[in-house]
Design an enzyme around this catalytic site. Structure first.
Site, PDB file in Angstrom:
ATOM      1  N   HIS A   1      -7.799   5.138  -3.325  1.00 37.88           N
ATOM      2  CA  HIS A   1      -7.095   5.873  -4.647  1.00 37.88           C
ATOM      3  C   HIS A   1      -7.600   6.817  -5.103  1.00 37.88           C
ATOM      4  O   HIS A   1      -8.686   6.853  -5.869  1.00 37.88           O
ATOM      5  CB  HIS A   1      -6.965   4.574  -5.718  1.00 37.88           C
ATOM      6  CG  HIS A   1      -6.142   3.465  -5.153  1.00 37.88           C
ATOM      7  ND1 HIS A   1      -5.722   2.534  -6.138  1.00 37.88           N
ATOM      8  CD2 HIS A   1      -5.681   2.738  -4.090  1.00 37.88           C
ATOM      9  CE1 HIS A   1      -5.130   1.320  -5.531  1.00 37.88           C
ATOM     10  NE2 HIS A   1      -4.789   1.705  -4.516  1.00 37.88           N
TER      11      HIS A   1
ATOM     12  N   CYS B   1      -2.957   4.623   0.079  1.00 30.59           N
ATOM     13  CA  CYS B   1      -3.083   3.132   0.250  1.00 30.59           C
ATOM     14  C   CYS B   1      -1.883   2.401   0.864  1.00 30.59           C
ATOM     15  O   CYS B   1      -1.769   2.581   2.050  1.00 30.59           O
ATOM     16  CB  CYS B   1      -3.110   2.313  -1.480  1.00 30.59           C
ATOM     17  SG  CYS B   1      -3.830   0.761  -1.478  1.00 30.59           S
ATOM     18  N   PHE B   2      -0.852   1.597   0.075  1.00 28.95           N
ATOM     19  CA  PHE B   2       0.344   1.213   0.587  1.00 28.95           C
ATOM     20  C   PHE B   2       1.086   2.287   1.577  1.00 28.95           C
ATOM     21  O   PHE B   2       1.647   2.210   2.627  1.00 28.95           O
ATOM     22  CB  PHE B   2       1.136   0.390  -0.304  1.00 28.95           C
ATOM     23  CG  PHE B   2       2.174  -0.384   0.140  1.00 28.95           C
ATOM     24  CD1 PHE B   2       1.696  -1.416   1.068  1.00 28.95           C
ATOM     25  CD2 PHE B   2       3.653  -0.291   0.104  1.00 28.95           C
ATOM     26  CE1 PHE B   2       2.775  -2.603   1.528  1.00 28.95           C
ATOM     27  CE2 PHE B   2       4.615  -1.164   0.754  1.00 28.95           C
ATOM     28  CZ  PHE B   2       4.020  -2.215   1.535  1.00 28.95           C
TER      29      PHE B   2
ATOM     30  N   GLU C   1      -6.747   9.077  -7.315  1.00 23.08           N
ATOM     31  CA  GLU C   1      -6.760   9.424  -8.810  1.00 23.08           C
ATOM     32  C   GLU C   1      -7.876   8.697  -9.519  1.00 23.08           C
ATOM     33  O   GLU C   1      -7.855   8.883 -10.687  1.00 23.08           O
ATOM     34  CB  GLU C   1      -5.216   8.890  -9.043  1.00 23.08           C
ATOM     35  CG  GLU C   1      -5.261   7.337  -9.620  1.00 23.08           C
ATOM     36  CD  GLU C   1      -5.630   6.322  -8.525  1.00 23.08           C
ATOM     37  OE1 GLU C   1      -6.452   5.216  -8.784  1.00 23.08           O
ATOM     38  OE2 GLU C   1      -5.205   6.600  -7.411  1.00 23.08           O
TER      39      GLU C   1
END
Length: 381
Positions: free
Chosen positions: A352, A260-261, A354
């Site tokens: 993401h 992501c970031f 996870e």
């Protein structure tokens, strides 16, 4: 739970107003209004630090029926700036619940609004783009409309904001590896979710969770085998210190994985730019193409910015890190969803993996990271 009759008003920066009922804490909150498309997983959404500074609108109409529990939070608190729902559940109907969603919002001081036509607001944002907004509830709902609009328009824009300091840990934390040990990883906390830490530890990593302003000297003192950049809020263009740190990691060929970031910061470190999306990707049902396998994975997203890199073919890194390719593409709008360096051990994805909350299609990326670290160690010897 008895739903309140206290008034609340959602005000957007273009002057659009939506009346509803107060939900959660009373008062005023300001932020960027964004929509999340997940039908489940609202507890993980609310406790995702990536949502700091954002007023989250749930497109699913009925929210709160499973309550909130002490097992599923992804961080130490609720981070959203505000919360917009259409029909909050009147009762909690889940054996794991420890409290109601409304009570949890009140406990963390999160101002919300219910009874809003969330479909109309979502369609408006999809047409006009994400914009600043404010929720004024309780006594603040009676403020002069022009005063409410003034407050919204004077709120900071998301573009240019560096929010990592607000959500990062203050001190380093170490989570030991479980099972066969692979090595140690420095996790730079830019807004990490607990599920990412658990996924790394379960793959055999000692996880050193470090503050957002960690230095290269701190990483060197730990002698880590790899570096991981987490998800997080804010504009990647404002994260110069984290980009500078990452460039030193890449210079030393330390294996790197970013999500992501972290994907956006890898893009910047490699020499590419970033830009703000019209309304971003948020939710747990985003289709992404893995170009290497041709497989389409349904993935969890929360990002308002993206990397500006060539989507086809292999490109030379503008910053001198060799060949780079875009590894994943978002099928809704052709946005870059992953990067892979071909000459140094580094890769990243925009979503993401996870899966908290969300599908598990991309969970294998943590295995790929562990394999990369093993291979790099073998090659070094």
């Amino acid at each position: 739970m008895t739903l309140t009759a206290d008034p609340a008003i959602l005000v957007l920066e273009d002057g659009t107003r939506h009346r509803g009922r107060a939900y959660g804490a009373r008062g005023t909150t300001l932020g960027e209004v964004v929509f999340a498309t997940g039908m489940t997983g609202y507890q993980e959404t609310l406790t995702d630090p990536s949502y700091a500074g954002q007023i989250v609108l749930q497109t699913a109409p009925h929210i709160g029926n499973t309550g909130m529990n002490d097992e599923d939070p992804e961080s130490r608190r609720i981070w959203v700036a505000g919360y917009i729902v259409r029909d909050p559940s009147r009762v909690v109907s889940n054996w794991r619940a420890d409290t109601s969603l409304d009570a949890a919002l009140v406990a963390d001081g999160i101002v919300g609004i219910s009874g809003v036509d969330t479909r109309a607001v979502t369609r408006h944002i999809r047409s006009a783009g994400s914009m600043r907004g404010g929720i004024f509830s309780g006594a603040d709902a009676a403020l002069d409309p022009q005063e409410q609009l003034r407050q919204v328009r004077e709120a900071p824009q998301m573009a240019g904001l560096n929010l990592s300091a607000q959500v990062s840990v203050a001190d380093a934390v170490m989570v030991p590896a479980r099972g066969e040990r692979v090595g140690s990883v420095a996790l730079i906390d830019l807004g990490i979710k607990q599920a990412s830490i658990e996924n790394l530890a379960s793959r055999g990593f000692d996880v050193h969770v470090l503050p957002h302003d960690a230095t290269y000297e701190q990483l060197a003192a730990l002698g880590v085998d790899a570096v991981f950049y987490s998800n997080g809020p804010g504009d990647p263009a404002a994260a110069d210190d984290q980009v500078a740190l990452l460039r030193r990691v890449l210079d030393d060929r330390i294996p790197f994985f970013g999500i992501c970031f972290g994907n956006q910061l890898l893009g910047r470190a490699l020499g590419f730019g970033t830009y703000k999306l019209p309304f971003g990707h948020r939710g747990i049902n985003q289709p992404v193409l893995d170009k290497a396998t041709g497989r389409v994975e349904i993935t969890a997203h929360n990002h308002g910015f993206a990397v500006d890199a060539p989507r086809e073919g292999i490109t030379d890194s503008p910053n001198g890190y060799g060949r780079v390719e875009v590894s994943h593409i978002g099928l809704n709008d052709n946005v870059v969803e992953g990067l892979r360096a071909l000459d140094i051990p580094a890769f990243s994805v925009q979503y993401h993996p996870e899966a908290a909350g969300g599908p598990h299609d991309a969970n294998h990326l943590f295995d790929r990271f562990a394999d990369m670290v093993r291979t790099h160690r073998e090659d070094a010897h």
